[in-house]
Design a protein around this motif. Structure first.
Motif, PDB file in Angstrom:
ATOM      1  N   LEU A  18      -5.821  -3.581 -70.545  1.00 21.15           N
ATOM      2  CA  LEU A  18      -5.130  -4.252 -71.634  1.00 21.15           C
ATOM      3  C   LEU A  18      -4.563  -3.173 -72.547  1.00 21.15           C
ATOM      4  O   LEU A  18      -5.286  -2.253 -72.955  1.00 21.15           O
ATOM      5  CB  LEU A  18      -6.111  -5.123 -72.422  1.00 21.15           C
ATOM      6  N   VAL A  19      -3.267  -3.248 -72.839  1.00 21.64           N
ATOM      7  CA  VAL A  19      -2.635  -2.294 -73.741  1.00 21.64           C
ATOM      8  C   VAL A  19      -2.833  -2.823 -75.161  1.00 21.64           C
ATOM      9  O   VAL A  19      -2.255  -3.842 -75.543  1.00 21.64           O
ATOM     10  CB  VAL A  19      -1.135  -2.119 -73.436  1.00 21.64           C
ATOM     11  N   CYS A  20      -3.668  -2.133 -75.921  1.00 24.60           N
ATOM     12  CA  CYS A  20      -3.973  -2.533 -77.294  1.00 24.60           C
ATOM     13  C   CYS A  20      -3.289  -1.604 -78.281  1.00 24.60           C
ATOM     14  O   CYS A  20      -2.851  -0.512 -77.922  1.00 24.60           O
ATOM     15  CB  CYS A  20      -5.481  -2.473 -77.533  1.00 24.60           C
ATOM     16  N   ILE A  21      -3.223  -2.071 -79.512  1.00 26.92           N
ATOM     17  CA  ILE A  21      -2.720  -1.226 -80.595  1.00 26.92           C
ATOM     18  C   ILE A  21      -3.835  -1.061 -81.619  1.00 26.92           C
ATOM     19  O   ILE A  21      -4.664  -1.956 -81.813  1.00 26.92           O
ATOM     20  CB  ILE A  21      -1.452  -1.812 -81.244  1.00 26.92           C
ATOM     21  N   GLU A  22      -3.847   0.093 -82.238  1.00 25.59           N
ATOM     22  CA  GLU A  22      -4.753   0.355 -83.356  1.00 25.59           C
ATOM     23  C   GLU A  22      -3.878   0.617 -84.575  1.00 25.59           C
ATOM     24  O   GLU A  22      -2.945   1.423 -84.507  1.00 25.59           O
ATOM     25  CB  GLU A  22      -5.622   1.579 -83.075  1.00 25.59           C
ATOM     26  N   GLN A  23      -4.175  -0.109 -85.659  1.00 24.29           N
ATOM     27  CA  GLN A  23      -3.407   0.086 -86.879  1.00 24.29           C
ATOM     28  C   GLN A  23      -4.264  -0.222 -88.094  1.00 24.29           C
ATOM     29  O   GLN A  23      -5.208  -1.006 -88.020  1.00 24.29           O
ATOM     30  CB  GLN A  23      -2.134  -0.744 -86.880  1.00 24.29           C
ATOM     31  N   PHE A  24      -3.916   0.394 -89.215  1.00 20.45           N
ATOM     32  CA  PHE A  24      -4.643   0.160 -90.453  1.00 20.45           C
ATOM     33  C   PHE A  24      -4.288  -1.212 -91.003  1.00 20.45           C
ATOM     34  O   PHE A  24      -3.117  -1.591 -91.054  1.00 20.45           O
ATOM     35  CB  PHE A  24      -4.292   1.237 -91.489  1.00 20.45           C
ATOM     36  N   ARG A  25      -5.313  -1.944 -91.413  1.00 18.93           N
ATOM     37  CA  ARG A  25      -5.122  -3.254 -92.043  1.00 18.93           C
ATOM     38  C   ARG A  25      -5.724  -3.205 -93.449  1.00 18.93           C
ATOM     39  O   ARG A  25      -6.882  -2.809 -93.625  1.00 18.93           O
ATOM     40  CB  ARG A  25      -5.792  -4.362 -91.223  1.00 18.93           C
ATOM     41  N   HIS A  26      -4.930  -3.596 -94.427  1.00 15.96           N
ATOM     42  CA  HIS A  26      -5.352  -3.494 -95.822  1.00 15.96           C
ATOM     43  C   HIS A  26      -6.489  -4.444 -96.174  1.00 15.96           C
ATOM     44  O   HIS A  26      -7.344  -4.090 -96.994  1.00 15.96           O
ATOM     45  CB  HIS A  26      -4.151  -3.733 -96.749  1.00 15.96           C
ATOM     46  N   GLY A  27      -6.509  -5.643 -95.599  1.00 12.03           N
ATOM     47  CA  GLY A  27      -7.569  -6.606 -95.929  1.00 12.03           C
ATOM     48  C   GLY A  27      -8.965  -6.025 -95.742  1.00 12.03           C
ATOM     49  O   GLY A  27      -9.735  -5.903 -96.699  1.00 12.03           O
ATOM     50  N   PRO A  28      -9.318  -5.639 -94.509  1.00 14.64           N
ATOM     51  CA  PRO A  28     -10.648  -5.047 -94.302  1.00 14.64           C
ATOM     52  C   PRO A  28     -10.712  -3.562 -94.643  1.00 14.64           C
ATOM     53  O   PRO A  28     -11.780  -2.961 -94.588  1.00 14.64           O
ATOM     54  CB  PRO A  28     -10.907  -5.277 -92.809  1.00 14.64           C
ATOM     55  N   ASP A  29      -9.548  -2.950 -94.977  1.00 15.06           N
ATOM     56  CA  ASP A  29      -9.479  -1.534 -95.323  1.00 15.06           C
ATOM     57  C   ASP A  29      -9.992  -0.661 -94.175  1.00 15.06           C
ATOM     58  O   ASP A  29     -10.822   0.235 -94.371  1.00 15.06           O
ATOM     59  CB  ASP A  29     -10.270  -1.251 -96.614  1.00 15.06           C
ATOM     60  N   GLU A  30      -9.483  -0.955 -92.979  1.00 14.69           N
ATOM     61  CA  GLU A  30      -9.902  -0.198 -91.795  1.00 14.69           C
ATOM     62  C   GLU A  30      -8.867  -0.286 -90.688  1.00 14.69           C
ATOM     63  O   GLU A  30      -7.958  -1.110 -90.744  1.00 14.69           O
ATOM     64  CB  GLU A  30     -11.257  -0.686 -91.285  1.00 14.69           C
ATOM     65  N   ILE A  31      -9.021   0.570 -89.704  1.00 13.88           N
ATOM     66  CA  ILE A  31      -8.185   0.522 -88.505  1.00 13.88           C
ATOM     67  C   ILE A  31      -8.756  -0.545 -87.584  1.00 13.88           C
ATOM     68  O   ILE A  31      -9.961  -0.555 -87.310  1.00 13.88           O
ATOM     69  CB  ILE A  31      -8.129   1.894 -87.814  1.00 13.88           C
TER      70      ILE A  31
END
Length: 149
Positions: A18-31
Motif C-alpha cells: 500500500l502506498v501511504c503518505i506521511e504528513q503533519f496534521r495540526h489537530g493531533p500535532d503529529e505526523i
C-alpha cells in the motif's frame, strides 16, 4: 455547510504494498500515516478524475486502473459532502510530487499484510482513511477475548 466532495485513493503496487503518505496534521500535532486524497477541484469532471489528480499530485505515481469502491458522508450532521474511495491497482512511480500550498508529504510503502493491524492498533488514526481501507479490504475489528465482536 456546502463543500466540494472529497476523495481517498487506496494505491496498491504489483508487489503487494500500500502506498501511504506521511504528513503533519495540526489537530493531533503529529505526523500521521494516511493514503492520498483531498478535495475535488472545480475543474475535476468527476470523482474519478479528482482521484487520478490527487493520487498523481501527492505521490508522483500512476496506476493501471482506478476503481470506485464506495462513498460516505463524512459528517452528515453538518455537511452534504461525500467522500469517495477509489482503489488504484498497479501503482508505480511516474513523476515528481506536485504539492498544494502547505503540503509536505513523504511516501511510505506498507505491506498489505500489515494494513489491518495498522488500522486497528492506533498507527492509522484518520477516520476517513480507516473507512477507505475497510471499503477496499473489508477490514474487521479484532475480537475481544471472551466478548462479542
Amino acid at each position: 455547510i456546502d463543500t466540494p466532495d472529497w476523495i481517498n485513493v487506496v494505491p496498491i503496487t504489483d508487489d503487494g504494498e500500500l502506498v501511504c503518505i506521511e504528513q503533519f496534521r495540526h489537530g493531533p500535532d503529529e505526523i500521521t500515516l494516511e493514503i492520498p486524497g483531498g478535495m475535488m477541484d472545480p475543474e475535476d469532471g468527476s470523482p474519478e478524475e479528482a482521484a487520478w489528480r490527487e493520487f498523481r499530485e501527492e505521490t508522483g505515481y500512476t496506476a493501471r486502473t482506478m476503481r470506485s469502491v464506495g462513498w460516505i458522508h463524512p459528517n452528515p450532521a453538518l455537511q452534504a459532502t461525500r467522500c469517495h474511495t477509489f482503489v488504484a491497482e498497479g501503482a508505480r512511480p511516474h513523476g515528481p510530487q506536485e504539492f498544494d500550498g502547505s503540503e509536505d508529504i513523504d511516501l511510505r510503502h506498507v505491506p498489505l499484510a500489515d494494513v489491518p493491524r495498522l488500522a486497528t492498533d492506533g498507527t492509522i488514526t484518520h477516520a476517513l482513511v480507516v473507512v477507505a481501507l475497510a471499503f477496499a479490504f473489508g477490514l474487521q475489528p479484532p475480537r475481544v477475548p471472551g466478548g462479542e465482536s
